[in-house]
Design an enzyme around this catalytic site. Structure first.
Site, PDB file in Angstrom:
ATOM      1  N   CYS A 383      57.907  15.345  42.051  1.00  0.00           N
ATOM      2  CA  CYS A 383      56.580  15.181  42.147  1.00  0.00           C
ATOM      3  C   CYS A 383      55.672  16.157  41.216  1.00  0.00           C
ATOM      4  O   CYS A 383      55.361  15.885  40.156  1.00  0.00           O
ATOM      5  CB  CYS A 383      56.194  15.923  43.748  1.00  0.00           C
ATOM      6  SG  CYS A 383      54.425  15.431  44.485  1.00  0.00           S
ATOM      7  N   ILE A 384      54.836  16.919  41.741  1.00  0.00           N
ATOM      8  CA  ILE A 384      54.177  17.740  40.993  1.00  0.00           C
ATOM      9  C   ILE A 384      54.997  18.801  39.935  1.00  0.00           C
ATOM     10  O   ILE A 384      54.479  18.976  38.765  1.00  0.00           O
ATOM     11  CB  ILE A 384      53.211  18.609  41.606  1.00  0.00           C
ATOM     12  CG1 ILE A 384      52.191  19.346  40.866  1.00  0.00           C
ATOM     13  CG2 ILE A 384      53.843  19.756  42.449  1.00  0.00           C
ATOM     14  CD1 ILE A 384      51.011  20.245  41.518  1.00  0.00           C
TER      15      ILE A 384
END
Length: 647
Positions: A383-384
């Site tokens: 994800c991030i």
């Protein structure tokens, strides 16, 4: 006022005597029966007037219990709301408090634009109204046939109405179908609007869907047959329990409703979740580095370093032994390291991408290589964490740094042009609002605020289903490890979070080669190491098309794999579960649609496909490494201390 008739004299009692006049008894006067005429009706014999029958003792008790429970439920709810109002009032009096603006998401202008467009095309609006009328005519005709004995139409595949009670009762069946018809029509009307900026239209669509979801009859006690049945069967106990749950969630949110999604008391980090054996071998102000114990006699020489998202805690990859990605990788012979980010507080408010690059990625790489005695490693970004890793790889390419040999991205975005509904939360109007809230909180975004955003993306699943179950039905939240983790949010530093929202989502600077990090304007196309990208078909946070666009930005050999399910279940899907599917294609054409057209479908998890790609890039086998015997001395057992810090 008319005088009420006097009651007839009781023949068993003598008439009352007037005082002062003695009387003597007289024989009764014979009464002759009158001859009945042919036209006179025959009088019915006199009978005692029927008296209402008192309820049976058990029925009376049930009614009394129900009434008492309804009153108790109402008082509990009123008390909770009163406490919430007091808490909110006290909060607004605090210095630096930030009250939410009346329209923080700037919805009113978006809806005004949509309504103006509709009004400018009366013929289209008339056509839509005719369509709605036609749908209702079909609904009434279907209901009439059903009332005449015809079998009802098949129920829609909507989890909100899956209980048979919705179709067994004609009234609730009509209510359900009428709601679905109207909400579908309304959302379709907004979606069909023309000559409106796509971002404005998308905002109107999103909040119209939120509104129609909120007004589902399943969300109200009086129109939910399942909740009413529970109410009757428990004599109101279900509603009392529901309002107690409601009051507890209001208290937990300090005046704001924080709906419980799991039984949080059933799980303890390090005891029955996040239990893979290992050691924290490094700790500083930004992260703990965890090295996990081997599960095989030999391991690949090149270690694997995982960067999870700092929005969540890393143990989504180590919930239970059966679905632990960390345990599975260890069993496959990989030396697994995980960067466990600190839960930042006010002292980290000014930490930005440069800090997370230099003090985070680079330091974790340095310490992993020091612990294993190698000169390179393989990395994973989730994800991030994958967004940061991609920017770091571009920075390394600009500096000639070759310490990362290959990289994998789980549900990670680098091109944000098609980043889904989260783009709605990066409008400047909302960014100014959220920045004001972060300033009021001392420079961090509270974890609950991020949780609210993610929940809104799937309101029916993550808000209303629990609202109905917890409050209307009075059920206890489930003991579900994934939902426990989902609620265990972290705070976000202001500088980092605002840069992420503005530069990535708002400007798409990383994809367009305009993002600066560590003193370099980075170019993803200069990253030529082998890369593996995983996306999930139903991902609402990192949409598959967005991840695919990201994969095509890099300059080396890229493998793209599409998994079934969503942002979490699509990633955390062990082969032993035999769930979902995945699709592979060696090519990387211009669009995801082209890739899908040539993809091959496979049953089950994609993990083994990834491991087969990773093994040849991980060096020869060597004796398994003991985390407690490396150059970095163990600090404490996994999962460490940072992951246990609550927001």
């Amino acid at each position: 006022m008319a005088k009420p008739p006097e009651p007839p004299a009781d023949p068993a009692k003598p008439a009352a005597r007037k005082p002062g006049r003695p009387t003597s008894p007289k024989p009764p006067r014979p009464v002759r029966a009158k001859k009945a005429s042919a036209s006179a009706p025959t009088a019915a014999p006199l009978q005692d007037a029927p008296t209402p029958r008192a309820p049976a003792p058990d029925q009376a008790q049930l009614i009394e219990t129900l009434s008492a429970n309804l009153a108790k439920a109402a008082m509990t709810a009123q008390g909770a709301l009163a406490e919430a109002a007091l808490a909110q009032a006290a909060r607004t009096q605090e210095p630096g408090s930030a009250a939410l603006s009346p329209d923080p998401f700037n919805v009113a202008p978006a809806l005004t634009s949509v309504m103006t467009s509709l009004a400018s095309r009366p013929e289209k609006l008339f056509q839509a109204q005719a369509d709605l009328f036609g749908r209702y005519m079909d609904l009434w005709a279907s209901s009439a046939r059903q009332a005449a004995g015809e079998a009802p139409d098949p129920a829609p595949a909507d989890k909100r109405f899956k209980d048979p009670a919705w179709s067994e009762n004609p009234m609730f069946d009509l209510m359900r179908r009428s709601y679905l018809l109207t909400s579908d029509w309304m959302n379709g009307l907004i979606a069909g609007v023309e000559d409106v900026d796509p971002a404005v239209k998308r905002r109107a669509q999103f909040f119209t869907r939120l509104l129609t979801d909120a007004f589902s009859p399943s969300n109200f006690l009086a129109s939910n047959p399942v909740a009413l049945k529970a109410l009757a069967e428990t004599s109101g106990e279900s509603l009392v329990k529901g309002m107690q749950n409601f009051a507890a969630d209001m208290e937990r949110g300090a005046g704001s409703l924080r709906i419980s999604q799991a039984d949080y008391g059933k799980f303890v980090v390090g005891e029955n979740v996040a239990t893979a054996p290992g050691q924290v071998v490094w700790r500083d102000e930004l992260f703990e580095l965890i090295q996990y114990a081997p599960a095989s006699e030999t391991q690949h020489q090149i270690p694997l370093l995982i960067f999870p998202p700092w929005i969540n805690k890393f143990y989504i990859m180590d919930l239970q032994p059966a679905n632990s990605l960390i345990r599975w990788l260890s069993a496959q012979g990989f030396t697994v390291f995980v960067c466990s980010w600190v839960n930042p507080d006010r002292d980290k408010a000014e930490y930005g991408f440069d800090d997370y690059l230099e003090k985070g990625v680079y330091r974790a790489v340095e310490k992993t290589l020091e612990q294993t005695g190698t000169d390179r490693l393989n990395a994973v970004g989730y994800c991030i964490g994958g967004t940061l890793l991609g920017a770091a790889l571009a920075h390394m390419a600009a500096r000639g740094d070759t310490r990362v040999a290959a990289a994998t991205f789980f549900a990670a975005q680098h091109d944000f042009a098609e980043a889904g509904d989260l783009l709605l939360f990066t409008d400047e109007h909302w960014l100014a609002e959220i920045e004001r809230q972060m300033d009021a909180a001392g420079g961090v975004l509270p974890g609950a605020a991020m949780a609210d955003t993610f929940n809104a993306l799937r309101a029916n699943d993550l808000i209303w289903s629990f609202f109905v179950s917890n409050y209307l039905m009075g059920k206890d939240p489930p003991a579900f490890d994934l939902l426990f983790w989902n609620a265990d949010q972290t705070r976000m530093p202001k500088a980092l979070h605002m840069a992420y929202l503005r530069r990535m989502y708002g400007e798409n600077a990383l994809a367009e080669g305009r993002f600066q990090i560590g003193g370099e304007t980075v170019d993803l196309s200069r990253v030529t190491i082998p890369l593996y990208f995983q996306a999930s078909r139903e991902d609402h946070i990192a949409p598959m098309n967005s991840v695919y666009r990201s994969a095509r930005l890099f300059g080396g050999d890229v493998v793209f794999t599409l998994a079934g399910s969503g942002h979490i279940a699509g990633v955390i899907n062990p082969p032993s579960a035999r769930k979902y599917k995945h699709w592979t294609n060696d090519a990387l054409p211009a669009t995801l649609a082209e890739w899908q057209a040539g993809a091959v479908e496979h049953p089950g998890s994609w993990w083994e496909h990834w491991a087969a790609w990773l093994r040849p890039l991980s060096g020869p086998d060597i004796p398994a490494r003991d985390p407690s015997k490396g150059p970095l001395k163990p600090i404490e057992p996994a999962p460490g201390a940072y992951v246990k810090v609550k927001s």
